[in-house]
Enzyme design. Structure first.
Site, PDB file in Angstrom:
ATOM      1  CB  CYS A  91     -78.449  28.007  71.928  1.00 57.22           C
ATOM      2  SG  CYS A  91     -77.312  29.332  72.287  1.00 57.22           S
ATOM      3  CG  HIS A 381     -77.069  30.940  67.215  1.00 58.36           C
ATOM      4  ND1 HIS A 381     -78.253  30.329  67.272  1.00 58.36           N
ATOM      5  CD2 HIS A 381     -76.398  30.834  68.266  1.00 58.36           C
ATOM      6  CE1 HIS A 381     -78.203  29.731  68.637  1.00 58.36           C
ATOM      7  NE2 HIS A 381     -77.079  29.889  69.111  1.00 58.36           N
ATOM      8  CB  CYS A 411     -74.542  22.766  71.438  1.00 68.42           C
ATOM      9  SG  CYS A 411     -74.123  23.921  70.168  1.00 68.42           S
TER      10      CYS A 411
END
Lengths: 424, 301
Positions: A91, A381, A411
């Protein structure tokens, strides 16, 4: 000798983020990334330009997409002579691409570049079962028909079960949500605080769309005009009714305070001030610096998504500034609990002393400055697209307020964290 | 376009049209002419009337499947070949009518010219109109033009002109149809397309064009081809996919289908600039490099 020059964010574009198997169900990563780039090219007027480079990536990738960014670029009106490469840091991919492009600009190696990322959980790669894969490979390399038949004879129908990518950590077998649930329990993050953060995220993003703030950040795609996950009417009460999704029956994490699987893409144009001027573009914010960190989640010495808590103090120390010396904070809301654990850690004297080696805790931040135009809980996301969304968003915010400093924290899987500072 | 136009309430369904076309192709069915639902005698002239449907929307999933089959990117703007697919049932309805002078099965697509006046958004509803015109002698039979026009709220955004041949007693004195010139033999091929045996079925599924010569070896053989052949409009769309990123927002793209592409097979693509135009070709991969398609991308007239 190249003269080092600061890198500036000059513009950004993303497509609205869709929920998994929603409006983008039939679109590939290459389609999504091309759409994000198309909008960026139109907005910034860079059709036909040869840029220094395009760095991009996707977390879930088909093997055919080995050169995803370059292949996407070739379908756009950016000059085909622009090189491109793929980046992968889970990510953190999107923000890492911006760091790479900004670093090359700052070193004087290139004058301009695009950082971008895309992900689709709808058109995710499904691999054949490992046993079947071995049989097929062996049959393919067999020298005689008999060898081929022998290899294929080992086939069993059970081997047809495909390997579907799972949102789990390879070394622990736990999903990211389960890992975060452990963190939330350790830090004692109450359910209500998580739901409040999620509600604020939806409220802020809805307001951003309503006020027209997103107009030059987002280009509709396939009929979707706003992020599909956005629920402007979410309240702490409505979110409070959801059942726990992670952490067992008494868990605090729900589908409402965790990001859903999503599809989307985002892109950011970076360049020197001189290049911007030559192309009639306004530098929005300077890409000041960045830091990445990693933690040992495998032996459970640290929570999976706690790495940004380590990256930020190192970045602050390098610049001689404190956690409060920011006008805006963009902390990626993978889970509301991740954001709240990070903030709690920075406030905790024991954590700051024992884990970060600091005499004083970093302290608390003014929550009014956090994710002021919404975050991943509202927007969704699509893994590698989140960095581009945040960089574009923060650069515009800093430019609009006529100056200031912003912190980005993202993160990532594998116990990693990517953080950066922008200034205008 | 001259002549009247008959406006249909909705896009006709393809299946009954195929039934009608298939029945009309069977010799002797003229005897059944007195039964209901069976076409009457063929006309001698092209129908003076066009067919139209207003407000045709694009289904994003259908377009996604089409793009995947042709190698195109799924964008906010529809590919220039997509209105051909959208209007295909209208084309079928026009040409499978009993009074149409030729049976649908056996008609050959000789060339195709598309003009895109401006990019057309995925969400825009198109008013589509189809018309057959210009019946003329051809060295290998008789040819006519199939015109399609797409409008958005009265604005002309897209046009297509296809030349269709009905093979038969030709007129040796007829002028051969002029098509675009391929790039010179010295232009090296820049891409190779390996085409699977089921390409015709795949394209049929996404385009609705289920002409049997594309679908199955037996059907192809019955109609005079050794193997199934690729749809000409697939080849054209695939060529535009090859040129993606080099296509302006308004353009004309003309191709002539010189030789069928047999499936499965391997063909190669070449393109080179010619003044303001871009010439391109699809050729066979053998030493002879037989020309399958010659095309030209140019500014709109």
């Amino acid at each position: 000798m190249a003269v080092p020059e600061p890198a500036y964010v000059l513009g950004s574009n993303r497509i609205p983020f869709a929920r998994s198997n929603g409006p983008y169900a039939k679109a590939s990563n290459q389609d999504l990334l091309t759409a994000a780039l198309d909008g960026l090219i139109d907005r910034t007027g860079i059709a036909g330009e040869r840029l220094g480079e395009v760095a991009g990536g996707a977390v879930l990738k088909h093997s055919r997409d080995f050169n995803l960014t370059r292949e996407s670029l070739l379908g756009t009106r950016i000059a085909a002579e622009t090189p491109a490469y793929d980046v992968g840091q889970a990510c953190g991919t999107g923000l890492e691409t911006a760091i790479l492009v900004a670093n090359k600009i700052a070193l004087g190696q290139i004058e301009s570049g695009i950082a971008c990322g895309t992900d689709t959980t709808s058109d995710a790669p499904i691999a054949v079962n490992d046993d079947l894969r071995e049989i097929l490979l062996e049959a393919n390399s067999a020298r005689s028909t008999l060898d081929r038949v022998r290899a294929l004879a080992r086939f069993r129908p059970g081997q047809l079960a495909p390997e579907i990518p799972r949102n789990s950590e390879p070394r622990t077998g736990l999903s990211m949500g389960e890992h975060t649930a452990i963190m939330a329990r350790e830090w004692g993050i109450p359910r209500r605080s998580q739901d409040e953060l999620a509600t604020a995220s939806h409220r802020h993003l809805a307001a951003a769309y309503d006020s027209g703030f997103e107009d030059d950040l987002v280009t509709p795609y396939l009929g979707l005009e706003r992020d599909q996950n956005l629920r402007p009417d979410s309240t702490v009460d409505s979110l409070g009714k959801l059942k726990p999704a992670f952490g067992g029956e008494d868990g605090t994490m729900t589908a409402g305070n965790s990001t859903p699987l999503s599809d989307g893409a985002a892109s950011v144009l970076l360049g020197t001030a001189g290049w911007a001027e030559g192309h009639g573009l306004t530098p929005l914010a300077r890409f000041v610096d960045a830091e990445t960190a990693a933690v040992d989640h495998v032996t459970a010495r640290e929570g999976l998504l706690m790495a940004p808590a380590y990256a930020v103090p190192r970045l602050l120390a390098r610049h001689g500034i404190g956690l409060r010396d920011f006008d805006l904070y963009e902390i990626h809301e993978a889970f509301a609990a991740q954001v709240l654990c990070t903030l709690a850690a920075w406030e905790d004297p024991v954590f700051c002393r024992e884990r970060l080696g600091l005499d004083e805790p970093l302290g608390s931040i003014d929550r009014e400055k956090l994710n002021v135009r919404g975050g991943s809980l509202a927007a969704g996301h699509p893994f590698a697209a989140t960095g581009g969304r945040i960089v574009g968003n923060l650069a515009k915010l800093l430019h609009e307020r006529g100056g200031g400093r912003g912190l980005i924290s993202v993160c990532a899987a594998g116990g990693q964290g990517v953080v950066a500072i922008l200034e205008a | 376009m001259p002549g009247g136009v008959r406006t249909l309430d909705r896009m006709p369904s393809l299946l009954p049209l195929y039934g009608r076309a298939g029945l009309a192709a069977v010799p002797g069915t003229g005897l059944l002419g007195r039964l209901p639902l069976v076409p009457g005698p063929r006309g001698r002239e092209l129908p003076p009337e066009g067919l139209s449907v207003a407000g045709v929307a694009t289904d994003a999933s259908a377009l996604a499947a089409y793009c995947r089959a042709c190698g195109l990117t799924l964008r906010n703007e529809i590919p220039a070949t997509w209105p051909h697919v959208l209007s295909f049932p209208l084309q079928m309805a026009l040409m499978s009518a009993g009074s149409f002078p030729f049976p649908l099965i056996g008609l050959v697509h000789l060339d195709n010219e598309i003009v895109q006046r401006r990019p057309v958004g995925l969400g825009e509803r198109l008013d589509l109109e189809v018309r057959a015109t210009g019946l003329r002698p051809h060295p290998k039979g008789r040819a006519f033009s199939l015109l399609v026009r797409a409008r958005v709220g009265g604005e002309d955004v897209w046009e297509e002109r296809g030349t269709i041949l009905h093979r038969g007693a030709g007129d040796p004195g007829a002028e051969p149809e002029a098509g675009p010139d391929p790039p010179g033999d010295d232009v090296p091929d820049s891409a190779e397309w390996r085409l699977p045996g089921d390409l015709g079925r795949r394209y049929a599924a996404v385009s609705g064009d289920r002409n049997p010569i594309h679908l199955h070896p037996l059907a192809a053989r019955a109609l005079g081809f050794p193997r199934p052949i690729a749809h000409g409009m697939w080849t054209k769309a695939r060529a535009l996919a090859q040129l993606e990123g080099r296509i302006p927002s308004a353009f004309r793209v003309a191709v002539s289908f010189r030789r069928p592409v047999l499936l499965p097979g391997t063909v190669r693509f070449a393109a080179s600039a010619r003044g303001r135009d871009l010439a391109f070709a699809v050729r066979g991969s053998g030493r002879e490099r037989p020309l399958h398609l010659a095309g030209e991308l140019s500014p709109p007239a």
